[in-house]
Design a protein around this motif. Structure first.
Motif, PDB file in Angstrom:
ATOM      1  N   ILE A  68     -58.797  25.078  76.918  1.00 13.62           N
ATOM      2  CA  ILE A  68     -59.525  25.397  75.690  1.00 13.62           C
ATOM      3  C   ILE A  68     -60.351  24.204  75.233  1.00 13.62           C
ATOM      4  N   ASP A  69     -61.581  24.467  74.886  1.00 11.32           N
ATOM      5  CA  ASP A  69     -62.401  23.485  74.169  1.00 11.32           C
ATOM      6  C   ASP A  69     -62.231  23.802  72.689  1.00 11.32           C
ATOM      7  N   PHE A  70     -61.441  22.989  71.984  1.00 10.37           N
ATOM      8  CA  PHE A  70     -61.095  23.308  70.601  1.00 10.37           C
ATOM      9  C   PHE A  70     -62.313  23.299  69.674  1.00 10.37           C
ATOM     10  N   PHE A  71     -63.402  22.687  70.112  1.00  7.79           N
ATOM     11  CA  PHE A  71     -64.607  22.712  69.291  1.00  7.79           C
ATOM     12  C   PHE A  71     -65.337  24.048  69.408  1.00  7.79           C
ATOM     13  N   LYS A  72     -64.895  24.881  70.356  1.00  7.24           N
ATOM     14  CA  LYS A  72     -65.514  26.192  70.506  1.00  7.24           C
ATOM     15  C   LYS A  72     -64.659  27.306  69.922  1.00  7.24           C
ATOM     16  N   LEU A  73     -63.523  26.953  69.329  1.00  4.77           N
ATOM     17  CA  LEU A  73     -62.754  27.951  68.593  1.00  4.77           C
ATOM     18  C   LEU A  73     -63.558  28.383  67.372  1.00  4.77           C
ATOM     19  N   LYS A  74     -63.483  29.670  67.041  1.00  3.21           N
ATOM     20  CA  LYS A  74     -64.299  30.219  65.959  1.00  3.21           C
ATOM     21  C   LYS A  74     -63.450  30.539  64.734  1.00  3.21           C
ATOM     22  N   LYS A  75     -64.112  30.566  63.597  1.00  2.00           N
ATOM     23  CA  LYS A  75     -63.445  30.978  62.369  1.00  2.00           C
ATOM     24  C   LYS A  75     -62.907  32.392  62.540  1.00  2.00           C
ATOM     25  N   GLY A  76     -61.644  32.577  62.208  1.00  2.00           N
ATOM     26  CA  GLY A  76     -61.010  33.885  62.352  1.00  2.00           C
ATOM     27  C   GLY A  76     -60.223  34.052  63.628  1.00  2.00           C
ATOM     28  N   ASP A  77     -60.347  33.117  64.587  1.00  2.00           N
ATOM     29  CA  ASP A  77     -59.545  33.186  65.806  1.00  2.00           C
ATOM     30  C   ASP A  77     -58.062  33.049  65.463  1.00  2.00           C
ATOM     31  N   LYS A  78     -57.243  33.889  66.080  1.00  2.00           N
ATOM     32  CA  LYS A  78     -55.809  33.890  65.795  1.00  2.00           C
ATOM     33  C   LYS A  78     -55.089  32.779  66.557  1.00  2.00           C
ATOM     34  N   PHE A  79     -53.959  32.366  66.013  1.00  2.00           N
ATOM     35  CA  PHE A  79     -53.072  31.448  66.715  1.00  2.00           C
ATOM     36  C   PHE A  79     -51.637  31.729  66.305  1.00  2.00           C
ATOM     37  N   GLY A  80     -50.712  31.373  67.170  1.00  2.00           N
ATOM     38  CA  GLY A  80     -49.289  31.489  66.880  1.00  2.00           C
ATOM     39  C   GLY A  80     -48.557  30.348  67.572  1.00  2.00           C
ATOM     40  N   ILE A  81     -47.598  29.758  66.887  1.00  2.00           N
ATOM     41  CA  ILE A  81     -46.896  28.594  67.423  1.00  2.00           C
ATOM     42  C   ILE A  81     -45.411  28.684  67.058  1.00  2.00           C
ATOM     43  N   THR A  82     -44.561  28.511  68.042  1.00  2.00           N
ATOM     44  CA  THR A  82     -43.120  28.360  67.805  1.00  2.00           C
ATOM     45  C   THR A  82     -42.753  26.931  68.186  1.00  2.00           C
ATOM     46  N   PHE A  83     -42.085  26.235  67.279  1.00  2.00           N
ATOM     47  CA  PHE A  83     -41.765  24.828  67.496  1.00  2.00           C
ATOM     48  C   PHE A  83     -40.493  24.482  66.743  1.00  2.00           C
ATOM     49  N   THR A  84     -39.939  23.315  67.050  1.00  2.00           N
ATOM     50  CA  THR A  84     -38.753  22.848  66.346  1.00  2.00           C
ATOM     51  C   THR A  84     -39.099  21.611  65.531  1.00  2.00           C
ATOM     52  N   GLU A  85     -38.363  21.425  64.432  1.00  2.00           N
ATOM     53  CA  GLU A  85     -38.572  20.285  63.537  1.00  2.00           C
ATOM     54  C   GLU A  85     -37.243  19.579  63.296  1.00  2.00           C
ATOM     55  N   ARG A  86     -37.319  18.288  63.039  1.00  2.00           N
ATOM     56  CA  ARG A  86     -36.128  17.479  62.779  1.00  2.00           C
ATOM     57  C   ARG A  86     -35.920  17.319  61.276  1.00  2.00           C
ATOM     58  N   TYR A  87     -34.664  17.454  60.843  1.00  2.00           N
ATOM     59  CA  TYR A  87     -34.282  17.216  59.456  1.00  2.00           C
ATOM     60  C   TYR A  87     -33.103  16.246  59.429  1.00  2.00           C
ATOM     61  N   ILE A  88     -33.255  15.141  58.708  1.00  2.00           N
ATOM     62  CA  ILE A  88     -32.191  14.148  58.562  1.00  2.00           C
ATOM     63  C   ILE A  88     -31.306  14.559  57.384  1.00  2.00           C
ATOM     64  N   ASP A  89     -30.004  14.528  57.611  1.00  2.00           N
ATOM     65  CA  ASP A  89     -29.050  14.960  56.571  1.00  2.00           C
ATOM     66  C   ASP A  89     -29.366  16.363  56.065  1.00  2.00           C
ATOM     67  N   ASP A  90     -30.019  17.155  56.913  1.00  2.00           N
ATOM     68  CA  ASP A  90     -30.321  18.560  56.618  1.00  2.00           C
ATOM     69  C   ASP A  90     -31.376  18.740  55.526  1.00  2.00           C
ATOM     70  N   THR A  91     -31.919  17.649  54.995  1.00  2.00           N
ATOM     71  CA  THR A  91     -32.864  17.780  53.877  1.00  2.00           C
ATOM     72  C   THR A  91     -34.142  16.967  54.057  1.00  2.00           C
ATOM     73  N   ILE A  92     -34.069  15.830  54.750  1.00  2.00           N
ATOM     74  CA  ILE A  92     -35.236  14.945  54.868  1.00  2.00           C
ATOM     75  C   ILE A  92     -36.041  15.335  56.097  1.00  2.00           C
ATOM     76  N   TYR A  93     -37.276  15.769  55.876  1.00  2.00           N
ATOM     77  CA  TYR A  93     -38.129  16.196  56.982  1.00  2.00           C
ATOM     78  C   TYR A  93     -38.521  14.993  57.831  1.00  2.00           C
ATOM     79  N   ASP A  94     -38.351  15.115  59.164  1.00  2.17           N
ATOM     80  CA  ASP A  94     -38.610  13.987  60.055  1.00  2.17           C
ATOM     81  C   ASP A  94     -39.606  14.339  61.156  1.00  2.17           C
TER      82      ASP A  94
END
Length: 405
Positions: free
Chosen positions: A176-202
């Protein structure tokens, strides 16, 4: 008699009021809620927070805490085997827990080298030092949406660490050339995130799955290790085809094409019509130029037309060349990996402004790199396809269901 009776009643009422006024109700005092951190109830201490300043040492930050020079020296000597006092860094936070009396004697020092851990130097009774690693919890999240600007802006609106945008551009660099993505193009992302002490976003931990709408087509990306023991991840689409191509789509991270490959173009410097056997990418002087594939530097040098240039031979079939550099950063015969910085954008040779002219050879003939169908690397082994399909099925289902595809 009536007058005497009335007088007695008035006196009685006055004394009654005085007695009632003297009665006071003391409300129950509620205990302060416990504020726990670093394994201590902070209500038990006089708490002082600060950060390490330039010029601070471990000794200098504790010497003004009602401690004599000898005490400071003794403390440093006792902690040096467990905590290297030279490792404290400017900007890192520390906390003093002091006695609540008028002396405010230092009892505990807490130093935080990062958000995920801290050192405790306990000065009560005997000096003790220990390090605590905060528990980290990994949470999975799926987001979908439509672009209304850059990918970074779209992620920021959904409260996602924008570092994920950089990871995605690397995963899709060959697709993908990200500069050629157009307004209104769909995207979907599944990812994981880290939380310290279950509350602090890392921040973002890992990418699990993604799709982008590009030129009317959905392009999926799923990480997969063909050899589970190696842990080496490559990214594949939903059919198991590798996203990583033999060549990057462009020699610059940020693409601005100003002139395409053509058999007839009016040359802006020579002022004649002639073939332009390359693709021009404009960028500020000094912008890093990447080799689009691994190979051996075949030529470096300068000519009146090309300016400073580098030519890389990738295999028996393909070679690429990069022109008009302000600086050459590789030497002839040097092996370079895909994405290696080989020079900087400039305007040397026949150029009206800073840009890189990217030229591409196939079997010794210059061709249009943007129209060439290039091979993928590390194709999926057929024996791994069932395992791959089973792994991505729930991930793809979640992406598609949330995006209403």
């Amino acid at each position: 008699m009536k007058k005497v009776f009335l007088f007695i009643m008035v006196l009685f009422s006055v004394f009654s009021c005085k007695n009632s006024d003297s009665v006071s109700i003391i409300p129950d005092q509620k205990p302060l809620p416990e504020i726990n951190n670093f394994g201590f109830n902070l209500n038990d201490f006089n708490v002082f927070h600060d950060t390490i300043q330039r010029g601070d040492t471990f000794g200098s930050i504790i010497e003004n805490q009602n401690l004599g020079d000898k005490q400071v020296y003794d403390i440093i000597e006792k902690v040096k085997d467990s905590f290297d006092v030279r490792t404290i860094r400017v900007g890192k936070p520390f906390t003093f827990l002091r006695s609540k009396d008028r002396y405010k004697k230092l009892q505990v020092l807490v130093y935080q080298p990062d958000r995920g851990s801290y050192y405790v130097i306990d000065l009560r009774d005997s000096v003790k030092v220990y390090k605590t690693i905060r528990p980290i919890r990994i949470k999975q999240r799926t987001i979908t949406g439509k672009l209304d600007g850059s990918l970074s802006e779209a992620l920021d609106k959904q409260g996602v660490d924008v570092a994920l945008a950089s990871k995605l551009t690397k995963v899709y660099a060959w697709s993908i050339d990200f500069f050629k993505l157009k307004k209104g193009d769909k995207f979907g992302i599944t990812f994981t995130e880290r939380y310290i002490d279950d509350t602090i976003y890392d921040g973002v931990d890992s990418l699990k799955a993604a799709f982008f709408e590009y030129k009317g087509k959905l392009i999926y990306a799923f990480p997969f290790a063909q050899n589970p023991n190696s842990g080496k991840l490559d990214y594949y689409d939903e059919q198991g085809k590798a996203l990583k191509n033999f060549f990057l789509k462009a020699p610059l991270k940020f693409v601005n094409i100003t002139s395409h490959f053509t058999k007839n173009r009016f040359h802006p410097v020579q002022l004649i019509w002639k073939a332009h056997k390359g693709t021009d990418y404009a960028a500020p002087t000094g912008t890093p130029i990447m080799t689009t594939a691994s190979g051996i530097v075949e030529q470096t040098g300068y000519t009146a037309g090309n300016g400073n240039f580098v030519k890389v031979k990738h295999d028996k079939t393909y070679s690429t060349q990069y022109l008009h550099m302000s600086r050459i950063l590789v030497r002839r015969g040097q092996r370079v990996a895909q994405g290696s910085i080989i020079g900087k954008v400039g305007s040397t040779g026949l150029a009206t402004g800073p840009h890189v002219c990217y030229r591409f050879w196939k079997n010794g003939v210059q061709v249009d790199a943007l129209r060439l169908k290039l091979p993928n690397s590390q194709p999926m082994d057929k024996k791994n396809l069932p395992r791959f399909k089973a792994k991505i099925e729930p991930l793809k289902w979640e992406l598609d269901s949330i995006a209403n595809l």
